[in-house]
Design a protein around this motif. Structure first.
Motif, PDB file in Angstrom:
ATOM      1  N   VAL A 172       0.773  -1.076  -0.113  1.00 25.60           N
ATOM      2  CA  VAL A 172       0.143  -0.098   0.053  1.00 25.60           C
ATOM      3  C   VAL A 172       0.961   1.264   0.038  1.00 25.60           C
ATOM      4  N   ASP A 173       0.792   1.980  -0.856  1.00 23.90           N
ATOM      5  CA  ASP A 173       1.481   3.411  -0.971  1.00 23.90           C
ATOM      6  C   ASP A 173       0.443   4.453  -1.065  1.00 23.90           C
ATOM      7  N   SER A 174      -0.206   5.007  -0.028  1.00 20.56           N
ATOM      8  CA  SER A 174      -1.311   6.056  -0.024  1.00 20.56           C
ATOM      9  C   SER A 174      -1.040   7.475   0.284  1.00 20.56           C
ATOM     10  N   LYS A 175      -0.913   8.318  -0.498  1.00 22.20           N
ATOM     11  CA  LYS A 175      -1.006   9.687  -0.341  1.00 22.20           C
ATOM     12  C   LYS A 175      -1.956  10.355  -0.391  1.00 22.20           C
ATOM     13  N   LEU A 176      -3.222   9.546   0.115  1.00 24.13           N
ATOM     14  CA  LEU A 176      -4.591  10.459  -0.125  1.00 24.13           C
ATOM     15  C   LEU A 176      -4.617  11.184   1.417  1.00 24.13           C
ATOM     16  N   TYR A 177      -5.290  12.375   1.402  1.00 25.09           N
ATOM     17  CA  TYR A 177      -5.470  13.095   2.866  1.00 25.09           C
ATOM     18  C   TYR A 177      -6.918  12.720   3.080  1.00 25.09           C
ATOM     19  N   ASP A 178      -7.050  12.318   4.629  1.00 27.24           N
ATOM     20  CA  ASP A 178      -8.229  12.145   5.038  1.00 27.24           C
ATOM     21  C   ASP A 178      -9.239  13.476   4.904  1.00 27.24           C
ATOM     22  N   GLY A 179      -8.547  14.318   5.263  1.00 29.51           N
ATOM     23  CA  GLY A 179      -9.393  15.582   5.330  1.00 29.51           C
ATOM     24  C   GLY A 179      -9.914  16.320   4.189  1.00 29.51           C
ATOM     25  N   LEU A 180      -9.294  15.823   3.034  1.00 30.32           N
ATOM     26  CA  LEU A 180      -9.948  16.091   1.721  1.00 30.32           C
ATOM     27  C   LEU A 180     -10.812  15.154   1.148  1.00 30.32           C
ATOM     28  N   LEU A 181     -11.432  13.877   1.590  1.00 35.78           N
ATOM     29  CA  LEU A 181     -12.346  13.177   1.457  1.00 35.78           C
ATOM     30  C   LEU A 181     -13.244  13.220   2.143  1.00 35.78           C
ATOM     31  N   THR A 182     -14.515  13.420   1.597  1.00 35.06           N
ATOM     32  CA  THR A 182     -15.619  13.015   2.427  1.00 35.06           C
ATOM     33  C   THR A 182     -16.091  11.984   2.830  1.00 35.06           C
ATOM     34  N   ASN A 183     -16.993  11.752   3.866  1.00 37.61           N
ATOM     35  CA  ASN A 183     -17.310  10.429   4.355  1.00 37.61           C
ATOM     36  C   ASN A 183     -17.888   9.719   2.983  1.00 37.61           C
ATOM     37  N   ARG A 184     -18.823  10.215   2.324  1.00 32.50           N
ATOM     38  CA  ARG A 184     -19.172   9.460   1.237  1.00 32.50           C
ATOM     39  C   ARG A 184     -18.038   8.849   0.397  1.00 32.50           C
ATOM     40  N   GLN A 185     -17.229   9.633  -0.075  1.00 30.92           N
ATOM     41  CA  GLN A 185     -16.083   9.199  -0.863  1.00 30.92           C
ATOM     42  C   GLN A 185     -15.309   8.283  -0.277  1.00 30.92           C
ATOM     43  N   LYS A 186     -15.116   8.180   0.952  1.00 32.05           N
ATOM     44  CA  LYS A 186     -14.472   7.153   1.612  1.00 32.05           C
ATOM     45  C   LYS A 186     -15.060   5.837   1.774  1.00 32.05           C
ATOM     46  N   VAL A 187     -16.295   5.906   1.844  1.00 31.38           N
ATOM     47  CA  VAL A 187     -17.344   4.837   1.707  1.00 31.38           C
ATOM     48  C   VAL A 187     -17.169   4.065   0.440  1.00 31.38           C
ATOM     49  N   GLU A 188     -17.422   5.020  -0.626  1.00 29.48           N
ATOM     50  CA  GLU A 188     -17.597   4.318  -1.866  1.00 29.48           C
ATOM     51  C   GLU A 188     -16.362   3.851  -2.601  1.00 29.48           C
ATOM     52  N   LEU A 189     -15.221   4.641  -2.060  1.00 33.88           N
ATOM     53  CA  LEU A 189     -13.781   4.298  -2.692  1.00 33.88           C
ATOM     54  C   LEU A 189     -13.444   3.029  -1.943  1.00 33.88           C
ATOM     55  N   LEU A 190     -13.804   2.917  -0.844  1.00 33.95           N
ATOM     56  CA  LEU A 190     -13.438   1.534  -0.014  1.00 33.95           C
ATOM     57  C   LEU A 190     -14.252   0.415  -0.586  1.00 33.95           C
ATOM     58  N   ALA A 191     -15.522   0.703  -0.759  1.00 34.24           N
ATOM     59  CA  ALA A 191     -16.303  -0.644  -1.305  1.00 34.24           C
ATOM     60  C   ALA A 191     -15.780  -0.972  -2.574  1.00 34.24           C
ATOM     61  N   ILE A 192     -15.185  -0.006  -3.627  1.00 31.66           N
ATOM     62  CA  ILE A 192     -14.683  -0.381  -4.838  1.00 31.66           C
ATOM     63  C   ILE A 192     -13.261  -1.016  -4.872  1.00 31.66           C
ATOM     64  N   ALA A 213      -2.345   5.322  -4.216  1.00 26.43           N
ATOM     65  CA  ALA A 213      -3.343   6.431  -4.066  1.00 26.43           C
ATOM     66  C   ALA A 213      -2.917   7.715  -3.805  1.00 26.43           C
ATOM     67  N   GLU A 214      -3.183   8.914  -4.696  1.00 31.94           N
ATOM     68  CA  GLU A 214      -2.809  10.039  -3.984  1.00 31.94           C
ATOM     69  C   GLU A 214      -3.622  11.433  -4.799  1.00 31.94           C
ATOM     70  N   HIS A 215      -3.523  12.300  -4.070  1.00 28.99           N
ATOM     71  CA  HIS A 215      -4.199  13.772  -4.679  1.00 28.99           C
ATOM     72  C   HIS A 215      -3.286  14.136  -5.872  1.00 28.99           C
ATOM     73  N   HIS A 216      -3.612  14.971  -6.482  1.00 32.28           N
ATOM     74  CA  HIS A 216      -3.143  15.615  -7.792  1.00 32.28           C
ATOM     75  C   HIS A 216      -3.542  17.132  -7.748  1.00 32.28           C
ATOM     76  N   GLY A 217      -2.604  18.068  -8.214  1.00 25.43           N
ATOM     77  CA  GLY A 217      -2.933  19.415  -8.331  1.00 25.43           C
ATOM     78  C   GLY A 217      -3.259  20.118  -7.340  1.00 25.43           C
ATOM     79  N   ALA A 218      -4.022  21.213  -7.439  1.00 26.14           N
ATOM     80  CA  ALA A 218      -4.369  21.942  -6.120  1.00 26.14           C
ATOM     81  C   ALA A 218      -5.144  21.418  -5.145  1.00 26.14           C
ATOM     82  N   LEU A 219      -4.777  21.549  -3.839  1.00 26.11           N
ATOM     83  CA  LEU A 219      -5.623  21.046  -2.630  1.00 26.11           C
ATOM     84  C   LEU A 219      -6.568  21.972  -2.077  1.00 26.11           C
ATOM     85  N   ASN A 220      -6.603  23.118  -2.497  1.00 27.51           N
ATOM     86  CA  ASN A 220      -7.403  24.151  -1.804  1.00 27.51           C
ATOM     87  C   ASN A 220      -8.603  24.386  -2.634  1.00 27.51           C
ATOM     88  N   VAL A 221      -8.994  23.570  -3.596  1.00 21.76           N
ATOM     89  CA  VAL A 221     -10.140  23.561  -4.209  1.00 21.76           C
ATOM     90  C   VAL A 221     -11.541  22.654  -3.531  1.00 21.76           C
TER      91      VAL A 221
END
Length: 285
Positions: A172-192, A213-221
């Motif tokens: 696992v190489d995850s660079k996703l930030y918890d605070g930038l994902l909504t609860n629904r995004q977390k649930v749906e992505l985990l299900a996939i 997994a990682e975020h791309h580009g600007a994070l303040n959107v």
């Protein structure tokens, strides 16, 4: 009345009341109402309007929110029931069918060697059914986990399940930030991810899986762009085989991604197996 209109009315009614009172006071009541008395009467009028009209609007808003929550609970229960039905059809029912075929072969065995071989096939199928049942139970238990558990903990929980069930090494190489994902995004992505790992377990014949997994580009959107890639070193599959093998799982992943406005691409992996990429946020979110 729509939810949006209710919010706007709750916001604007006190403002309009104050504006009308100030206009009437300065245009018609200045000879009769002093400035100090008028200043005292303004909050009184706002309070009375809040107790009467705005309070009713808040009650309607709360009723609409309660109704929406009930609909979400019903939808979540329906989706979990659909997922369980897919797992039963795609895994357990097929394994039980194979078990019946192998039992028929055992009945028709002409020699002890044939019987031994058929019995070994029956044992293998029974073990496979057992693993499918365990996986289905695990999925139902995971569905009850809080949606706000940290992203990395959830990923590692899925990885541990796969390693314990099949001995498949998961990186696992995850660079996703918890605070930038909504609860629904977390649930749906985990299900996939769960469905993708289940397909690896059932069909890929893999010894290793990587999750990046990682975020791309600007994070303040409002909806930052991200990607998540699952690759295995298994035997791979053509597009036709992907539709045939675990077709309910593939369809479920596509439906979840589509509902979220994400893109899901499935193709060959550089490791030799299958590569699944989920991209979302940004322009597509």
């Amino acid at each position: 009345m729509s939810y949006r209109w209710l919010k706007w009315l709750i916001l604007w009614i006190p403002t309009v009341v104050i504006g009308l009172w100030e206009y009437v006071r300065h245009a018609f009541l200045l000879p009769y109402v002093s400035m100090e008395l008028g200043n005292w009467l303004a909050p009184v009028f706002v309070f009375l309007i809040t107790l009467t009209l705005v309070r009713r609007l808040f009650a309607k808003l709360e009723a609409m929110q309660d109704s929406l929550k009930r609909q979400q609970v019903v939808k979540a229960a329906f989706e979990e029931r659909e997922q369980l039905a897919r797992e039963l059809h795609d895994g357990i029912s097929q394994s039980l069918f194979m078990l019946s075929v192998k039992l028929n072969k055992l009945d028709r065995a002409q020699s002890e060697a044939d019987a031994t071989k058929a019995m070994e096939g029956v044992r293998h199928t029974v073990r496979h059914v057992y693993e499918d049942v365990r996986q289905s139970i695990s999925n139902l238990q995971n569905a009850l986990q809080p949606a706000d558990s940290t992203w990395l903990q959830s990923i590692h929980r899925l990885s541990s399940e796969l390693e314990q069930a099949q001995g498949i090494a998961v990186t696992v190489d995850s660079k996703l930030y918890d605070g930038l994902l909504t609860n629904r995004q977390k649930v749906e992505l985990l299900a996939i991810l769960r469905e993708a790992l289940m397909n690896v377990q059932k069909h890929a014949g893999a010894s290793a899986v990587t999750i990046q997994a990682e975020h791309h580009g600007a994070l303040n959107v409002p909806v930052p762009a991200f990607s998540c890639v699952i690759e295995d070193d298994g035997k791979g599959a053509t597009e036709e085989e992907l539709q045939e093998l675990g077709k309910y799982g593939i369809r479920m992943m596509r439906e979840r991604a589509k509902a979220m406005g994400w893109k899901l691409n499935i193709g060959p992996s550089a490791l030799g197996g299958i590569r699944i990429e989920i991209t979302g946020g940004g322009a597509s979110g």
